[in-house]
Design an enzyme around this catalytic site. Structure first.
Site, PDB file in Angstrom:
ATOM      1  N   ASP A   8       0.880  -1.170   0.000  1.00 31.00           N
ATOM      2  CA  ASP A   8       0.000   0.000   0.000  1.00 31.00           C
ATOM      3  C   ASP A   8       0.918   1.221   0.000  1.00 31.00           C
ATOM      4  OD1 ASP A   8      -2.216   1.726   0.246  1.00 31.00           O
ATOM      5  OD2 ASP A   8      -2.056   1.696   2.431  1.00 31.00           O
ATOM      6  N   GLU A  67      -1.516  -1.764  -4.822  1.00 35.14           N
ATOM      7  CA  GLU A  67      -2.737  -0.976  -4.960  1.00 35.14           C
ATOM      8  C   GLU A  67      -2.518   0.108  -6.012  1.00 35.14           C
ATOM      9  OE1 GLU A  67      -5.086   2.007  -2.090  1.00 35.14           O
ATOM     10  OE2 GLU A  67      -4.972  -0.054  -1.347  1.00 35.14           O
ATOM     11  N   ASP A 139      -2.263   0.959   7.332  1.00 38.34           N
ATOM     12  CA  ASP A 139      -1.523   0.822   6.074  1.00 38.34           C
ATOM     13  C   ASP A 139      -1.053  -0.611   5.851  1.00 38.34           C
ATOM     14  OD1 ASP A 139      -1.370   3.704   5.064  1.00 38.34           O
ATOM     15  OD2 ASP A 139      -0.681   3.897   7.128  1.00 38.34           O
TER      16      ASP A 139
END
EC number: 3.1.21.10
Length: 167
Positions: A8, A67, A139
């Protein structure tokens, strides 16, 4: 069993999570790379690259789930996020790892059943799916969600081909 690194990316905090895709899927490690606010963008990007390169060398993942960038109202923020993704991608490509990219809504759909799930719901489902005693940091949970989404798509290749997973 395939080891998957989920990332991420962020210009201030980059989350990571590694799982072994098997029966059951098992947590290997998770955490965050916290980057100092006072550091310039170039230094933070270097730390993302170095941190992920070290993580890859230590844990030897075989595939990566990253992502994708979401559309952000603030152009400067979107550009910094794009740079962070670039540093993460470069670390993975330098290590010869295949990278699959997933939209945030696709990850949320795969993990929580709704593309509009909030961070609390995603964290709860990551904790439940990996049978963790405590929830990871936001996160890290998002990175683990990306890895779990990729594991799901690996087991259902037709689904991956039709739902926006990009390699």
């Amino acid at each position: 069993m395939t080891r998957i690194l989920g990332i991420d990316p962020g210009s201030r905090v980059t989350g990571y999570g590694i799982v072994d895709d098997g029966r059951p899927t098992r947590l290997v490690t998770e955490g965050t790379l916290r980057l100092p606010r006072q550091a310039g963008l170039a230094e933070r990007l270097g730390r993302i690259f170095d941190g992920l390169a070290e993580l890859i060398a230590e844990h030897r993942p075989q595939e990566v789930a990253l992502e994708q960038v979401f559309v952000h109202r603030n152009a400067d923020t979107a550009l910094k996020l794009g740079h962070a993704r670039g540093a993460a991608l470069t670390a993975c490509v330098q290590a010869g790892l295949p990278v699959a990219e997933y939209a945030p809504a696709r990850i949320k759909q795969a993990i929580a059943g709704s593309g509009r799930a909030d961070k609390t719901q995603v964290g709860y489902m990551v904790r439940a799916l990996l049978r963790l005693r405590t929830s990871p940091a936001e996160d890290a949970a998002d990175a683990l969600a990306a890895a779990l989404c990729h594991a799901h798509h690996r087991s259902a290749p037709l689904t991956a081909a039709t739902t926006g997973a990009r390699r």
